[in-house]
Design a protein around this motif. Structure first.
Motif, mmCIF file in Angstrom:
data_model
loop_
_atom_site.group_PDB
_atom_site.id
_atom_site.type_symbol
_atom_site.label_atom_id
_atom_site.label_comp_id
_atom_site.label_asym_id
_atom_site.label_seq_id
_atom_site.Cartn_x
_atom_site.Cartn_y
_atom_site.Cartn_z
ATOM 1 N N ILE A 1 5.080 27.258 13.315
ATOM 2 C CA ILE A 1 3.886 26.878 12.575
ATOM 3 C C ILE A 1 3.463 25.490 13.023
ATOM 4 C CG2 ILE A 1 2.830 26.661 10.291
ATOM 5 C CD1 ILE A 1 6.238 28.187 10.470
ATOM 6 N N GLU A 2 2.272 25.383 13.558
ATOM 7 C CA GLU A 2 1.819 24.124 14.136
ATOM 8 C C GLU A 2 0.475 23.688 13.570
ATOM 9 O OE1 GLU A 2 0.228 22.741 18.484
ATOM 10 O OE2 GLU A 2 2.220 23.640 18.391
ATOM 11 N N MET A 3 0.345 22.396 13.299
ATOM 12 C CA MET A 3 -0.916 21.817 12.863
ATOM 13 C C MET A 3 -1.534 21.085 14.048
ATOM 14 S SD MET A 3 -2.983 21.239 10.252
ATOM 15 C CE MET A 3 -4.513 20.968 11.139
ATOM 16 N N GLN A 4 -2.743 21.467 14.433
ATOM 17 C CA GLN A 4 -3.414 20.848 15.575
ATOM 18 C C GLN A 4 -4.781 20.339 15.132
ATOM 19 O OE1 GLN A 4 -1.965 20.646 18.707
ATOM 20 N NE2 GLN A 4 -3.679 19.333 19.286
ATOM 21 N N VAL A 5 -4.958 19.026 15.161
ATOM 22 C CA VAL A 5 -6.218 18.452 14.664
ATOM 23 C C VAL A 5 -7.256 18.270 15.760
ATOM 24 C CG1 VAL A 5 -5.117 17.289 12.722
ATOM 25 C CG2 VAL A 5 -5.329 16.090 14.914
ATOM 26 N N ALA A 6 -6.834 18.217 17.032
ATOM 27 C CA ALA A 6 -7.775 17.985 18.127
ATOM 28 C C ALA A 6 -7.714 19.118 19.138
ATOM 29 C CB ALA A 6 -7.462 16.657 18.819
#
Length: 286
Positions: free
Chosen positions: A77-82
């Motif tokens: 599970i990964e959070m990618q803002v850009a």
């Protein structure tokens, strides 16, 4: 009550990678992946439990949460803002590596278990109009799922625009939490799921230690630094491109006048360039 921005790396890992609150991750996975019946996750083993990053001189490398369930399935599970360059290739590499690393040379391939990637993206990534999309390996003509052990799921936050009063499913409530928790002052009344309620409690900034708050703020500082570097690089590139275009126009004008027999001193006055520069341009051309 005030909640942190869950999209922050430290907050994300604290909420979803907390070993003492595994019900949060279990609830999230079941809701997002639509697991029911025998597929439903009841237990998880968090492979990289939440730890504070070392701040001194260091780059914050908190990126994702990895876990396995009782059936042996792995979840990233990964959070990618850009929207970074090469994002798709990195996801494929990371997921494939997690799949291959399950066994050593000489082991049987049948020991390999599914790896499921979930990317929470703060930008639009696919042409799918829905805020959740699922990619699998399937036959183009028949739709048959020819390879079942890898799957890529994307939650595109900009595509989710429901208000709190419109939330009906647990999936919608989870995505709303990730996107909007920082703007809320209380836990919504329509939250009855134990895992999601636990997530809100963990995101309550008033329960965080000073060390955690410092790490949380540090991540924002690093992100701002990266944005500033990116903006400066763009400005420099534009400035360089404009300068090159102007120079090309100047050279084009000088050469055009010269071809028409205009003397260099007249060219200098017409192009508003020093005669030395005019001569340099002509020397390059001739």
């Amino acid at each position: 009550m005030k909640f942190v921005d869950v999209k922050n790396d430290v907050a994300f890992r604290k909420v979803f990678g907390n070993e003492s609150r595994k019900e949060t991750l279990i609830s999230f996975l079941n809701a997002i992946l639509g697991f029911h019946g025998n597929q439903r996750i009841t237990k998880v083993n968090i492979l990289n439990p939440y730890q504070l990053p070392k701040l001194k001189g260091g780059k914050v490398t908190i990126i994702d949460v990895k876990a396995t369930d009782y059936m042996g399935r792995s979840f990233i599970i990964e959070m990618q803002v850009a929207d970074i360059d090469g994002f798709d290739k990195r996801v494929l590499y990371y997921t494939s590596k997690s799949y291959a690393d399950q066994i050593k040379r000489g082991d049987f391939y049948r020991k390999l278990q599914p790896v499921i990637f979930i990317g929470i993206l703060d930008f639009e990534h696919t042409q799918n109009p829905n805020y959740i999309s699922r990619s699998q390996v399937r036959d183009i003509e028949t739709g048959e799922q020819t390879i079942k052990d890898v799957e890529f799921n994307y939650i595109e936050l900009p595509k989710f625009n429901k208000e709190l009063s419109e939330l009906k499913t647990l999936t919608e409530k989870w995505v709303y939490f990730i996107k909007n928790a920082e703007n809320l002052e209380v836990i919504p009344k329509n939250i009855h799921d134990a895992g999601l309620k636990s997530a809100y409690e963990e995101a309550n900034i008033q329960t965080w230690t000073q060390e955690e708050l410092d790490a949380y703020d540090y991540v924002f500082m690093r992100e701002e630094d990266e944005r500033a570097k990116y903006d400066k690089a763009i400005k420099n590139a534009v400035k360089s491109a404009v300068k090159s275009a102007v120079k090309a126009k100047e050279e084009e004008l000088v050469i055009g006048l010269w071809k028409n027999g205009v003397p260099t001193d007249v060219i200098s006055k017409s192009a508003k360039l020093p005669i030395e520069q005019v001569q340099e341009i002509l020397e390059k051309y001739t």
